[in-house]
Scaffold this active site. Structure first.
Site, mmCIF file in Angstrom:
data_model
loop_
_atom_site.group_PDB
_atom_site.id
_atom_site.type_symbol
_atom_site.label_atom_id
_atom_site.label_comp_id
_atom_site.label_asym_id
_atom_site.label_seq_id
_atom_site.Cartn_x
_atom_site.Cartn_y
_atom_site.Cartn_z
ATOM 1 N N SER A 8 19.493 -93.902 -16.018
ATOM 2 C CA SER A 8 19.546 -92.528 -15.523
ATOM 3 C C SER A 8 20.988 -92.066 -15.459
ATOM 4 O O SER A 8 21.811 -92.660 -14.746
ATOM 5 C CB SER A 8 18.926 -92.440 -14.128
ATOM 6 O OG SER A 8 19.262 -91.197 -13.546
ATOM 7 N N HIS A 31 17.577 -91.278 -19.407
ATOM 8 C CA HIS A 31 16.803 -90.536 -18.417
ATOM 9 C C HIS A 31 17.690 -89.429 -17.834
ATOM 10 O O HIS A 31 18.773 -89.708 -17.305
ATOM 11 C CB HIS A 31 16.336 -91.510 -17.333
ATOM 12 C CG HIS A 31 15.471 -90.912 -16.280
ATOM 13 N ND1 HIS A 31 14.109 -90.742 -16.431
ATOM 14 C CD2 HIS A 31 15.764 -90.453 -15.037
ATOM 15 C CE1 HIS A 31 13.606 -90.216 -15.334
ATOM 16 N NE2 HIS A 31 14.589 -90.020 -14.463
ATOM 17 N N ASP A 33 17.957 -86.380 -15.220
ATOM 18 C CA ASP A 33 17.353 -85.814 -14.011
ATOM 19 C C ASP A 33 17.768 -84.361 -13.831
ATOM 20 O O ASP A 33 18.934 -84.072 -13.585
ATOM 21 C CB ASP A 33 17.786 -86.628 -12.787
ATOM 22 C CG ASP A 33 17.132 -87.996 -12.756
ATOM 23 O OD1 ASP A 33 15.892 -88.053 -12.768
ATOM 24 O OD2 ASP A 33 17.866 -89.009 -12.748
ATOM 25 N N MET A 35 17.454 -81.175 -11.511
ATOM 26 C CA MET A 35 17.098 -80.802 -10.136
ATOM 27 C C MET A 35 17.549 -79.377 -9.865
ATOM 28 O O MET A 35 18.646 -78.983 -10.274
ATOM 29 C CB MET A 35 17.786 -81.739 -9.150
ATOM 30 C CG MET A 35 17.521 -83.223 -9.394
ATOM 31 S SD MET A 35 18.242 -84.213 -8.079
ATOM 32 C CE MET A 35 18.053 -85.868 -8.774
ATOM 33 N N HIS A 64 13.451 -85.660 -16.774
ATOM 34 C CA HIS A 64 12.644 -85.698 -15.558
ATOM 35 C C HIS A 64 12.939 -84.419 -14.779
ATOM 36 O O HIS A 64 14.010 -84.285 -14.178
ATOM 37 C CB HIS A 64 13.037 -86.959 -14.764
ATOM 38 C CG HIS A 64 12.365 -87.085 -13.439
ATOM 39 N ND1 HIS A 64 12.809 -87.965 -12.476
ATOM 40 C CD2 HIS A 64 11.283 -86.467 -12.905
ATOM 41 C CE1 HIS A 64 12.025 -87.874 -11.405
ATOM 42 N NE2 HIS A 64 11.099 -86.965 -11.646
ATOM 43 N N MET A 66 12.719 -82.217 -11.828
ATOM 44 C CA MET A 66 12.422 -82.112 -10.393
ATOM 45 C C MET A 66 12.704 -80.671 -10.002
ATOM 46 O O MET A 66 13.688 -80.360 -9.318
ATOM 47 C CB MET A 66 13.286 -83.111 -9.608
ATOM 48 C CG MET A 66 12.800 -84.538 -9.766
ATOM 49 S SD MET A 66 14.063 -85.744 -9.337
ATOM 50 C CE MET A 66 14.928 -85.799 -10.905
ATOM 51 N N MET A 135 7.099 -92.256 -8.680
ATOM 52 C CA MET A 135 8.396 -92.321 -7.999
ATOM 53 C C MET A 135 8.368 -93.448 -6.966
ATOM 54 O O MET A 135 7.432 -93.533 -6.161
ATOM 55 C CB MET A 135 8.705 -90.990 -7.295
ATOM 56 C CG MET A 135 8.993 -89.820 -8.224
ATOM 57 S SD MET A 135 10.364 -90.088 -9.369
ATOM 58 C CE MET A 135 11.747 -90.381 -8.251
ATOM 59 N N PHE A 141 17.925 -88.075 -5.130
ATOM 60 C CA PHE A 141 19.225 -88.746 -5.128
ATOM 61 C C PHE A 141 19.128 -90.129 -5.744
ATOM 62 O O PHE A 141 18.086 -90.788 -5.628
ATOM 63 C CB PHE A 141 19.746 -88.878 -3.686
ATOM 64 C CG PHE A 141 19.901 -87.552 -3.009
ATOM 65 C CD1 PHE A 141 21.053 -86.790 -3.180
ATOM 66 C CD2 PHE A 141 18.869 -87.037 -2.231
ATOM 67 C CE1 PHE A 141 21.178 -85.547 -2.582
ATOM 68 C CE2 PHE A 141 18.987 -85.787 -1.624
ATOM 69 C CZ PHE A 141 20.152 -85.044 -1.802
ATOM 70 N N GLY A 142 20.225 -90.554 -6.374
ATOM 71 C CA GLY A 142 20.310 -91.927 -6.850
ATOM 72 C C GLY A 142 20.718 -92.845 -5.702
ATOM 73 O O GLY A 142 21.100 -92.382 -4.621
ATOM 74 N N ASP A 173 10.625 -95.006 -11.150
ATOM 75 C CA ASP A 173 11.947 -94.402 -11.019
ATOM 76 C C ASP A 173 12.349 -94.407 -9.554
ATOM 77 O O ASP A 173 11.649 -93.828 -8.719
ATOM 78 C CB ASP A 173 11.868 -92.966 -11.570
ATOM 79 C CG ASP A 173 13.188 -92.226 -11.513
ATOM 80 O OD1 ASP A 173 14.230 -92.843 -11.211
ATOM 81 O OD2 ASP A 173 13.161 -91.003 -11.787
ATOM 82 N N GLY A 174 13.466 -95.082 -9.274
ATOM 83 C CA GLY A 174 14.007 -95.085 -7.917
ATOM 84 C C GLY A 174 14.157 -96.489 -7.366
ATOM 85 O O GLY A 174 13.168 -97.194 -7.195
HETATM 86 C C1 DX5 Z 1 16.042 -89.714 -8.223
HETATM 87 C C2 DX5 Z 1 16.059 -89.697 -9.716
HETATM 88 C C3 DX5 Z 1 16.326 -91.011 -10.334
HETATM 89 C C4 DX5 Z 1 17.658 -91.612 -9.944
HETATM 90 C C5 DX5 Z 1 17.402 -93.065 -9.760
HETATM 91 O O1 DX5 Z 1 15.355 -88.642 -7.726
HETATM 92 O O2 DX5 Z 1 14.827 -89.224 -10.247
HETATM 93 O O3 DX5 Z 1 16.167 -90.993 -11.727
HETATM 94 O O4 DX5 Z 1 18.674 -91.428 -10.876
HETATM 95 O O5 DX5 Z 1 18.560 -93.667 -9.301
HETATM 96 P P1 DX5 Z 1 18.572 -95.186 -8.801
HETATM 97 O O6 DX5 Z 1 18.146 -96.030 -9.944
HETATM 98 O O7 DX5 Z 1 19.989 -95.391 -8.384
HETATM 99 O O8 DX5 Z 1 17.590 -95.275 -7.643
HETATM 100 ZN ZN ZN Z 2 14.500 -89.508 -12.415
#
Ligand code: DX5
Ligand code: ZN
Length: 228
Positions: A8, A31, A33, A35, A64, A66, A135, A141-142, A173-174
């Site tokens: 990601s 990937h 993201d 948002m 992805h 969101m 999820m 957030f990562g 994911d997550g």
């Molecule tokens: C979070 C994102 C993920 C995020 C995952 O809402 O959809 O794709 O980048 O990050 P990690 O792998 O650090 O949990």
């Molecule tokens: Zn994601």
């Protein structure tokens, strides 16, 4: 279906996205993201960035979304160059129509479930999809901790996929890392998104190889993965 590892770019350096894409050569997908600060409390990037990234890398983009109103926006991500587009079922007005539109435009159609969204109401929709995303953190957030309570949902979803004989990828994911990926593979996931575990590593490409090896070994030992 073989294990796939999708780094990601949320955890990458946004000022150097083309280089960051190269840093994970060997990854199956990137990937991305998206948002909108409405569906989730964070804001990242949109169609123009996806378009630039698609022309800067040969690795296919797994977008992805969101965002609110994916019915309106998702088709534009296919046009921008995404090879797979994931919308959240909680935000979609007409998920079947949207999945069909994404496929008709030439991308893989994927639907995501937040942690509190059950899979069971969507059993009949599964043939409309190329991938289902479960999820394993609250999206936004990562770097969040993996939610172990999602493992039963991953297992039940894998059972539904087998029951219907579908060629449907099951993405998670997550919080995916060396510490959690084996549990997820054993439960039935086959596409793994990892942000901080890849881009937080000294050698992101090596991190991808390590995660792949762990997931492949765990899949080979899993009952659902026999003969897979
Ligand atoms: C979070 C994102 C993920 C995020 C995952 O809402 O959809 O794709 O980048 O990050 P990690 O792998 O650090 O949990
Ligand atoms: Zn994601």
């Amino acid at each position: 279906m073989a294990v796939q590892i999708n780094p990601s770019i949320l955890s990458a350096d946004f000022a150097r996205l083309a280089d960051e894409a190269k840093a994970v050569e060997g990854a199956d997908w990137l990937h991305v993201d998206v948002m909108d600060n409405h569906f989730v409390p964070n804001l990242t990037l949109g169609v123009p960035v996806v378009e630039s990234l698609a022309s800067a890398t040969d690795t296919p983009l797994d977008c992805h979304l969101m965002i609110e109103a994916p019915d309106r926006w998702a088709p534009q991500y296919v046009e921008a160059g995404a090879s797979s587009v994931t919308f959240h079922v909680e935000a979609a007005a007409a998920p079947v129509r949207l999945a069909r539109e994404i496929r008709a435009k030439g991308a893989r159609a994927s639907m995501a479930l937040r942690p509190a969204t059950p899979i069971e109401p969507y059993e009949d929709l599964l043939p409309e999809l190329d991938m289902l995303l479960i999820m394993t953190v609250e999206p936004g957030f990562g770097g969040q901790a993996f939610l172990d309570i999602m493992l039963p949902k991953i297992r039940r979803t894998r059972e539904l996929i087998s029951k219907h004989g579908l060629d449907l990828w099951l993405q998670i994911d997550g919080g995916v890392s060396a510490a959690t990926i084996e549990r997820c593979a054993e439960a039935g996931a086959d596409v793994f998104v990892a942000g901080s575990a890849v881009y937080g590593a000294d050698d992101p490409a090596e991190a991808v190889r390590g995660l792949r090896a762990q997931a492949e070994a765990a899949t080979a030992g899993a009952t659902w993965g026999c003969g897979h």
